[in-house]
Write an enzyme that holds these catalytic residues in place. Structure first.
Site, PDB file in Angstrom:
ATOM      1  N   GLU A 450     -42.616  76.488 -13.582  1.00 31.56           N
ATOM      2  CA  GLU A 450     -43.611  75.395 -13.521  1.00 31.56           C
ATOM      3  C   GLU A 450     -44.191  75.095 -14.913  1.00 31.56           C
ATOM      4  O   GLU A 450     -45.375  74.843 -15.067  1.00 31.56           O
ATOM      5  CB  GLU A 450     -44.716  75.773 -12.524  1.00 31.56           C
ATOM      6  CG  GLU A 450     -45.479  74.596 -11.943  1.00 31.56           C
ATOM      7  CD  GLU A 450     -44.584  73.592 -11.263  1.00 31.56           C
ATOM      8  OE1 GLU A 450     -44.507  72.471 -11.759  1.00 31.56           O
ATOM      9  OE2 GLU A 450     -43.932  73.932 -10.252  1.00 31.56           O
TER      10      GLU A 450
HETATM   11  C1  LIG Z   1     -37.112  82.727 -10.129  1.00 32.16           C
HETATM   12  C2  LIG Z   1     -37.066  81.371 -10.727  1.00 32.16           C
HETATM   13  C3  LIG Z   1     -37.332  80.258  -9.935  1.00 32.16           C
HETATM   14  C4  LIG Z   1     -37.237  78.981 -10.485  1.00 32.16           C
HETATM   15  N1  LIG Z   1     -37.383  77.888  -9.659  1.00 32.16           N
HETATM   16  C5  LIG Z   1     -37.041  76.666 -10.146  1.00 32.16           C
HETATM   17  C6  LIG Z   1     -36.927  75.534  -9.265  1.00 32.16           C
HETATM   18  O1  LIG Z   1     -37.177  75.633  -8.059  1.00 32.16           O
HETATM   19  N2  LIG Z   1     -36.525  74.353  -9.782  1.00 32.16           N
HETATM   20  C7  LIG Z   1     -36.224  74.203 -11.115  1.00 32.16           C
HETATM   21  O2  LIG Z   1     -35.847  73.101 -11.509  1.00 32.16           O
HETATM   22  N3  LIG Z   1     -36.332  75.245 -11.971  1.00 32.16           N
HETATM   23  C8  LIG Z   1     -36.725  76.470 -11.521  1.00 32.16           C
HETATM   24  N4  LIG Z   1     -36.800  77.538 -12.366  1.00 32.16           N
HETATM   25  C9  LIG Z   1     -36.546  77.335 -13.786  1.00 32.16           C
HETATM   26  C10 LIG Z   1     -37.798  77.463 -14.656  1.00 32.16           C
HETATM   27  O3  LIG Z   1     -38.651  76.383 -14.450  1.00 32.16           O
HETATM   28  C11 LIG Z   1     -37.318  77.614 -16.102  1.00 32.16           C
HETATM   29  O4  LIG Z   1     -36.782  78.909 -16.222  1.00 32.16           O
HETATM   30  C12 LIG Z   1     -38.407  77.368 -17.108  1.00 32.16           C
HETATM   31  O5  LIG Z   1     -38.752  76.005 -17.107  1.00 32.16           O
HETATM   32  C13 LIG Z   1     -38.010  77.764 -18.534  1.00 32.16           C
HETATM   33  O6  LIG Z   1     -36.767  77.283 -18.890  1.00 32.16           O
HETATM   34  P1  LIG Z   1     -35.672  78.283 -19.488  1.00 32.16           P
HETATM   35  O7  LIG Z   1     -35.588  79.434 -18.581  1.00 32.16           O
HETATM   36  O8  LIG Z   1     -34.446  77.520 -19.769  1.00 32.16           O
HETATM   37  O9  LIG Z   1     -36.314  78.802 -20.853  1.00 32.16           O
HETATM   38  P2  LIG Z   1     -36.241  78.040 -22.265  1.00 32.16           P
HETATM   39  O10 LIG Z   1     -36.709  76.634 -22.085  1.00 32.16           O
HETATM   40  O11 LIG Z   1     -34.943  78.277 -22.886  1.00 32.16           O
HETATM   41  O12 LIG Z   1     -37.371  78.820 -23.085  1.00 32.16           O
HETATM   42  C14 LIG Z   1     -37.169  80.126 -23.635  1.00 32.16           C
HETATM   43  C15 LIG Z   1     -38.484  80.554 -24.313  1.00 32.16           C
HETATM   44  O13 LIG Z   1     -38.784  79.632 -25.374  1.00 32.16           O
HETATM   45  C16 LIG Z   1     -40.071  79.082 -25.186  1.00 32.16           C
HETATM   46  N5  LIG Z   1     -40.071  77.685 -25.612  1.00 32.16           N
HETATM   47  C17 LIG Z   1     -39.224  76.695 -25.267  1.00 32.16           C
HETATM   48  N6  LIG Z   1     -39.610  75.542 -25.842  1.00 32.16           N
HETATM   49  C18 LIG Z   1     -40.734  75.803 -26.528  1.00 32.16           C
HETATM   50  C19 LIG Z   1     -41.641  75.036 -27.312  1.00 32.16           C
HETATM   51  N7  LIG Z   1     -41.479  73.716 -27.492  1.00 32.16           N
HETATM   52  N8  LIG Z   1     -42.690  75.664 -27.881  1.00 32.16           N
HETATM   53  C20 LIG Z   1     -42.906  76.972 -27.687  1.00 32.16           C
HETATM   54  N9  LIG Z   1     -42.100  77.751 -26.971  1.00 32.16           N
HETATM   55  C21 LIG Z   1     -41.026  77.175 -26.383  1.00 32.16           C
HETATM   56  C22 LIG Z   1     -40.370  79.190 -23.691  1.00 32.16           C
HETATM   57  O14 LIG Z   1     -41.777  79.218 -23.464  1.00 32.16           O
HETATM   58  C23 LIG Z   1     -39.672  80.498 -23.345  1.00 32.16           C
HETATM   59  O15 LIG Z   1     -40.547  81.555 -23.606  1.00 32.16           O
HETATM   60  C24 LIG Z   1     -36.933  78.825 -11.860  1.00 32.16           C
HETATM   61  C25 LIG Z   1     -36.706  79.953 -12.659  1.00 32.16           C
HETATM   62  C26 LIG Z   1     -36.734  81.199 -12.100  1.00 32.16           C
HETATM   63  C27 LIG Z   1     -36.388  82.374 -12.976  1.00 32.16           C
END
Ligand SMILES: Cc1cc2nc3c(=O)[nH]c(=O)nc-3n(C[C@H](O)[C@H](O)[C@H](O)COP(=O)(O)OP(=O)(O)OC[C@H]3O[C@@H](n4cnc5c(N)ncnc54)[C@H](O)[C@@H]3O)c2cc1C
Length: 582
Positions: A450
């Site tokens: 979220e």
């Molecule tokens: C159990 C689970 C349930 C989920 N449910 C859903 C769902 O129902 N629907 C859905 O669509 N998604 C879902 N997600 C996905 C979730 O929303 C994403 O994992 C999340 O948005 C982060 O994306 P990412 O994992 O690709 O991390 P990334 O975007 O790759 O980020 C990696 C790290 O870099 C940091 N980062 C990235 N950009 C920046 C920035 N501009 N400034 C500072 N820091 C930054 C992030 O904070 C994070 O710490 C779920 C994930 C999990 C694990």
């Protein structure tokens, strides 16, 4: 130990501290939401949570959701509990009566979800997205789609998903590649629902993408038309059901579910759209906007997951600290020892100052978290229904600034404060028997999904505070100061709040000045800024609680003291970090 919601505490915050009921009843849709009705709903909700949802938490964790051949079997008891949930009207609590809902205030719905998350976070993931999907379809779908899907989503008879994330597109949804191609020769059924598309692409991490809880699943999918521009402006939103209106299976396939750290009762699915039929929701290129309709409520919902999980951890640790004896605690200043030490070789854990400190500190966070979250839910209702545009604007300001704080600070606290609660058990907390290690594993995800907590902090500082040169924040802080005067909060509490608010305004001005020469500075310290605002809001919340509890009841005095002794001193440290030169 199964979770038992503490409705007395919840009611105290709702009614004695925040006086939500007269404010709600003054709004036209809630004329009948009197105190008796609210109490009845909360008591019934607590009973449902304790009887049906809390007991299946352990199986949800240990057995979990099971994937085989494209289908997902939910852990034992989940299906029955979900049938009870929607058939008894819990899913539709705050949906509008014209959509088959019960038309009750948002604040009651949020309290329900706090209780559910505390009792069983994994199971609660299933209905957790329903209300957002309801709002999204209600406000953006065309009349035909609405007629087909809104009543089933409002009632909870069909569950919904939010399909945003792709392997290469997490925080940066502008990178989404899933393709939506217009259907040139739609069938009569397809044409009957508006503009039809074929969706192609793979989404990952989709909560509840496949399961056996409901007969159909309504997927809300972000995708890009062939001629759409790159980036977020090229994204549109589509509704693609698991089963099409003629009963045939849509081309949506669950490839697998993730093995993960916690919330094992919630299947986290890789979903493949193999030319699946979907219908446009809202306008081309406005997909993210349509999704954001649900964002404030969804982020508040995740913030309340944090509050609920910390309450669950606290209840477990507090009960344990009142049973387990180890070593002698120091005597009080007057040399006296606790009455329950008489005749015992050692003292209860609760009498050791280090353990009391942990428990009272987490209590201070939970109680303030409830004040802030319930007030935010109330402000959502005021923003929608108040007749005075000035009051609506104020409500929107509150939601815009406080929601990222709730989402980020209280999910952080659920994990870190939950870890402190585990410490109260010593080694017994680390083994599975007592159930607290599950709270920690489950809580960790709330800091990530979220919108990660880092993204929340940037949203707060860079977009919302710097975006208008600190005006909205200064106005909010002034409104809170006025509120403390109007509610006759204690003089010391008013002075404490005034000092912190002034210091935060000054820090904001310094950050604005620094941005001129070092534009990246705010990105290094956004987390500290969010934390500083959190502490100001905790001071406001506790000024209100202190007033309502009149400093008389030990239940409220101990956390109030812990707040001043152990929590608020962090504020000055955060302000110093804001000026750190990297
Ligand atoms: C159990 C689970 C349930 C989920 N449910 C859903 C769902 O129902 N629907 C859905 O669509 N998604 C879902 N997600 C996905 C979730 O929303 C994403 O994992 C999340 O948005 C982060 O994306 P990412 O994992 O690709 O991390 P990334 O975007 O790759 O980020 C990696 C790290 O870099 C940091 N980062 C990235 N950009 C920046 C920035 N501009 N400034 C500072 N820091 C930054 C992030 O904070 C994070 O710490 C779920 C994930 C999990 C694990």
């Amino acid at each position: 130990m199964n979770h038992q919601p503490n409705t007395a505490d919840i009611q105290f915050i709702l009614h004695n501290v925040l006086q939500v009921q007269p404010q709600l009843q003054a709004l036209s849709p809630y004329g009948e939401a009197d105190a008796d009705l609210m109490q009845q709903v909360l008591e019934e909700a607590a009973r449902f949570v304790a009887d049906k949802v809390a007991p299946i938490r352990r199986d949800g964790d240990e057995i979990g959701a099971h994937f085989a051949n494209g289908t997902v079997t939910m852990p034992p008891g989940s299906k029955e509990a979900y049938a009870d949930f929607w058939q008894n009207g819990w899913a539709s609590l705050s949906c509008a009566p014209e959509d088959g809902g019960q038309g009750l205030p948002e604040v009651l719905n949020q309290v329900l979800y706090e209780m559910l998350s505390a009792a069983n976070h994994g199971w609660t993931m299933a209905p957790g997205l329903l209300h957002g999907a309801y709002e999204c379809i209600k406000h953006h779908a065309n009349p035909e789609l609405k007629a087909a899907y809104l009543p089933k989503v409002a009632s909870g008879e069909w569950l919904a998903t939010m399909c945003l994330t792709e392997a290469h597109a997490g925080s940066d949804l502008g990178l989404v590649r899933t393709k939506a191609t217009p259907v040139l020769n739609p069938t009569a059924d397809e044409a009957a629902m508006g503009a039809a598309y074929r969706l192609e692409g793979t989404k990952i991490f989709i909560s509840g993408g496949e399961h056996d809880l409901t007969d159909n699943i309504v997927h809300l999918v972000l995708a890009r038309l062939p001629d759409a521009p790159p980036g977020p402006k090229g994204l549109s939103l589509f509704l693609a059901p698991k089963f099409l209106p003629d009963g045939s299976r849509n081309a949506v396939v669950c490839e697998r579910i993730e093995e993960k750290m916690g919330i094992h009762a919630s299947p986290t699915c890789v979903m493949r759209f193999d030319g699946a039929t979907g219908w446009l929701v809202g306008q081309h290129g406005k997909g993210l906007g349509a999704m954001f309709v649900m964002m404030n409520a969804a982020r508040l919902h995740v913030g309340l997951q944090g509050v609920g999980l910390l309450e669950a951890a606290w209840q477990m640790a507090n009960a344990y600290a009142h049973e387990r004896r180890q070593m002698r605690a120091p005597a009080a200043a007057d040399g006296s020892r606790p009455a329950d030490s008489v005749g015992q070789a050692s003292d209860l854990i609760i009498h050791h100052p280090a353990m009391r400190r942990i428990l009272d500190t987490q209590r201070a966070w939970i109680d303030a978290g409830r004040v802030l979250a319930y007030q935010t839910a109330l402000e959502l209702d005021l923003a929608r229904h108040h007749t005075d545009p000035v009051r609506r604007e104020r409500a929107q300001r509150w939601c815009s600034l406080v929601t990222p704080v709730l989402k980020s600070a209280f999910t952080d606290q659920a994990f870190h404060g939950g870890s402190d609660c585990l410490q109260v058990f010593g080694g017994h907390g680390y083994v599975r028997e007592w159930g607290i290690e599950q709270v920690l594993r489950d809580a960790r995800i709330a800091m990530i999904y979220e919108g990660t907590n880092e993204i929340q902090a940037i949203d707060l500082l860079v977009r919302k505070v710097m975006g208008d040169k600190g005006q909205a924040l200064t106005t909010l802080l002034a409104e809170l100061q006025t509120d403390l005067t109007a509610t006759d909060a204690g003089a010391a509490q008013q002075a404490e709040f005034a000092r912190m608010a002034t210091a935060l305004n000054e820090a904001t001005a310094q950050l604005l000045a620094r941005a001129a020469t070092a534009p990246d500075h705010v990105y290094w310290v956004a987390g500290d800024y969010l934390r500083a605002l959190t502490l100001v809001l905790l001071a406001w919340s506790w000024a209100r609680i202190d007033k309502a509890s009149a400093g008389a009841d030990a239940r409220w005095v101990a956390p109030s003291q812990a707040l001043r002794a152990w929590v608020l001193p962090e504020f000055d440290m955060r302000l110093r970090l804001l000026t750190t030169v990297v």
